[in-house]
Design a protein around this motif. Structure first.
Motif, PDB file in Angstrom:
ATOM      1  N   ARG A   1       4.641 -11.662   9.490  1.00  0.00           N
ATOM      2  CA  ARG A   1       5.404  -9.622   8.698  1.00  0.00           C
ATOM      3  C   ARG A   1       4.566 -10.131   7.716  1.00  0.00           C
ATOM      4  NH1 ARG A   1       6.366 -10.094  13.225  1.00  0.00           N
ATOM      5  NH2 ARG A   1       3.840  -9.193  12.843  1.00  0.00           N
ATOM      6  N   TYR A   2       4.602 -11.423   6.475  1.00  0.00           N
ATOM      7  CA  TYR A   2       4.670 -11.065   5.421  1.00  0.00           C
ATOM      8  C   TYR A   2       3.379 -10.887   5.065  1.00  0.00           C
ATOM      9  CZ  TYR A   2       2.102 -13.632   1.058  1.00  0.00           C
ATOM     10  OH  TYR A   2       1.943 -13.363  -0.757  1.00  0.00           O
ATOM     11  N   ILE A   3       2.234 -10.954   6.361  1.00  0.00           N
ATOM     12  CA  ILE A   3       0.593 -10.751   6.708  1.00  0.00           C
ATOM     13  C   ILE A   3       0.189  -9.340   6.607  1.00  0.00           C
ATOM     14  CG2 ILE A   3      -1.870 -10.671   8.509  1.00  0.00           C
ATOM     15  CD1 ILE A   3      -0.461 -13.976   8.759  1.00  0.00           C
ATOM     16  N   ASP A   4       1.705  -8.644   7.637  1.00  0.00           N
ATOM     17  CA  ASP A   4       1.999  -6.728   7.465  1.00  0.00           C
ATOM     18  C   ASP A   4       1.820  -6.840   6.620  1.00  0.00           C
ATOM     19  OD1 ASP A   4       1.111  -7.180  10.369  1.00  0.00           O
ATOM     20  OD2 ASP A   4       3.230  -6.945  10.837  1.00  0.00           O
ATOM     21  N   LEU A   5       2.694  -6.994   5.541  1.00  0.00           N
ATOM     22  CA  LEU A   5       2.842  -6.375   4.282  1.00  0.00           C
ATOM     23  C   LEU A   5       1.950  -6.752   2.624  1.00  0.00           C
ATOM     24  CD1 LEU A   5       6.790  -7.590   3.788  1.00  0.00           C
ATOM     25  CD2 LEU A   5       6.121  -5.406   3.917  1.00  0.00           C
ATOM     26  N   ARG A   6       1.104  -7.612   3.287  1.00  0.00           N
ATOM     27  CA  ARG A   6      -0.631  -8.140   2.875  1.00  0.00           C
ATOM     28  C   ARG A   6      -1.923  -6.511   2.497  1.00  0.00           C
ATOM     29  NH1 ARG A   6       3.348  -9.804   0.975  1.00  0.00           N
ATOM     30  NH2 ARG A   6       2.923  -8.048  -0.349  1.00  0.00           N
TER      31      ARG A   6
END
Length: 380
Positions: free
Chosen positions: A281-286
């Motif tokens: 999910r962190y990758i999604d946000l970036r």
């Protein structure tokens, strides 16, 4: 392309953080426990604080009392507002005001912009068309009546218009007899204008705006053919900024919860399965962040590229629509039953995220639009 924010951008973020720090996301009844809208009005007290902090004039021209900043500044403030679920028409008022400043007549600018900066005039926009799926400008006709009186007559429908009951003016896209897209700024109290109550997934009031022979003056219509495409792109990009801010806050909440919640004597955040999901999910946000600033940069600078700005906006919408859904779903999963507790704010973020996803539209539709742009503009 340069994603470095200016000192003015950073100052705007700092001011926004100060104003929004006093906002509680659970300041109104829960949409899960409310029949109909959670409130009749938006947060007028917060609106006044935004005006007092000069944040409503942030993107207005200096000659009209504003700071003259760009769409990037608006998106930065919207990102902060979404972290606390701020119930204000900041996106709609800011985007429409920027369109007026860019394409409106001198008389319209003088009448509208100073009052927006002081918080006296609230603007909104219809971008959903008749059904939410068809082009918004095709849902309303703008015709010049015969005779010496001048002006324009509007007929048609725009659905799911946010804050319409509270707005002083509604920006309505329409098409003329010769097929040009125009924007009409319709005063809320105007003969022939009917607002039918609708409620969003997040529990906020929307309206189906019906126009039946609504007359407006010449200066209330923006007839530059570029205006609606520009405003539509800014509204979409601003919605992506809201999705990013909401997603960042939800992931932070998830980190705080899983860092404290223990199983077998250890915080669940230390378990590999939990850490991997949070990392995804962190990758999604970036990705949401990078594509958002790319789109905002194209709108702000008008810089050329292999594709028109609509291509960058489509990519941002793809990531925002899919990403915000994945973030809140993972957050609910990692919170367990606690995430559904109506005394805990996560379910509110889930409802707002679903509304943003619906507003942006399905990623598949944006992928198709991107494909059409690639077909029309082959990459060398």
């Amino acid at each position: 392309m340069d994603f470095t924010f200016t000192e003015e951008h950073l100052a705007a973020v700092e001011a926004a953080e100060a104003v929004f720090s006093a906002v509680a996301p659970d300041g109104v009844p829960s949409p899960a426990m409310t029949t109909g809208a959670v409130a009749k009005e938006f947060d007028r007290r917060l609106w006044g604080r935004l005006a007092d902090s000069d944040l409503l004039g942030l993107v207005l021209p200096a000659e009209h009392g504003g700071a003259g900043l760009d769409p990037i500044a608006l998106c930065l403030v919207l990102r902060e507002s979404a972290k606390v679920l701020a119930r204000v028409p900041l996106l709609e008022t800011g985007a429409v005001a920027m369109a007026v400043a860019r394409y409106g007549s001198a008389g319209l600018r003088d009448e509208v912009l100073p009052r927006v900066g002081r918080g006296e005039l609230v603007l909104t926009a219809g971008a959903g068309g008749r059904t939410g799926h068809d082009p918004a400008e095709l849902a309303v006709t703008a015709d010049r009546p015969a005779g010496p009186s001048g002006g324009w007559v509007l007929d048609g429908v725009q659905t799911a218009v946010p804050w319409a009951q509270c707005a002083d003016r509604i920006a309505v896209p329409a098409h003329t007899e010769d097929g040009r897209a125009v924007i009409a700024l319709v005063p809320n109290a105007r003969d022939g204008l009917v607002l039918a109550e609708q409620v969003s997934t997040s529990g906020e009031r929307l309206a189906e705006v019906r126009l039946e022979c609504v007359r407006i003056e010449d200066r209330d219509l923006i007839d530059d053919e570029r205006a609606w495409e520009w405003l539509r792109g800014l509204l979409a990009t601003g919605t992506c900024a809201l999705a990013l801010g909401l997603g960042e806050r939800v992931l932070a909440m998830t980190g705080e919860y899983t860092g404290k919640r223990e199983q077998f004597g250890f915080p669940v955040a230390t378990f590999q399965a939990v850490a991997v999901q949070a990392a995804d999910r962190y990758i999604d946000l970036r990705a949401m962040e990078a594509t958002l600033w790319q789109a905002a940069w194209r709108i702000s600078t008008g810089s050329g590229g292999a594709l028109p700005p609509a291509g960058d906006i489509a990519v941002a919408k793809i990531w925002a629509s899919e990403g915000v859904r994945r973030v809140v779903q993972t957050a609910q999963h990692l919170h367990g039953g606690f995430g559904a507790d109506v005394d805990y704010p996560l379910h509110r973020y889930h409802a707002w995220a679903k509304q943003l996803e619906l507003s942006l539209g399905p990623a598949a539709a944006h992928e198709e639009a991107l494909g059409d742009l690639l077909a029309a503009h082959p990459l060398g």
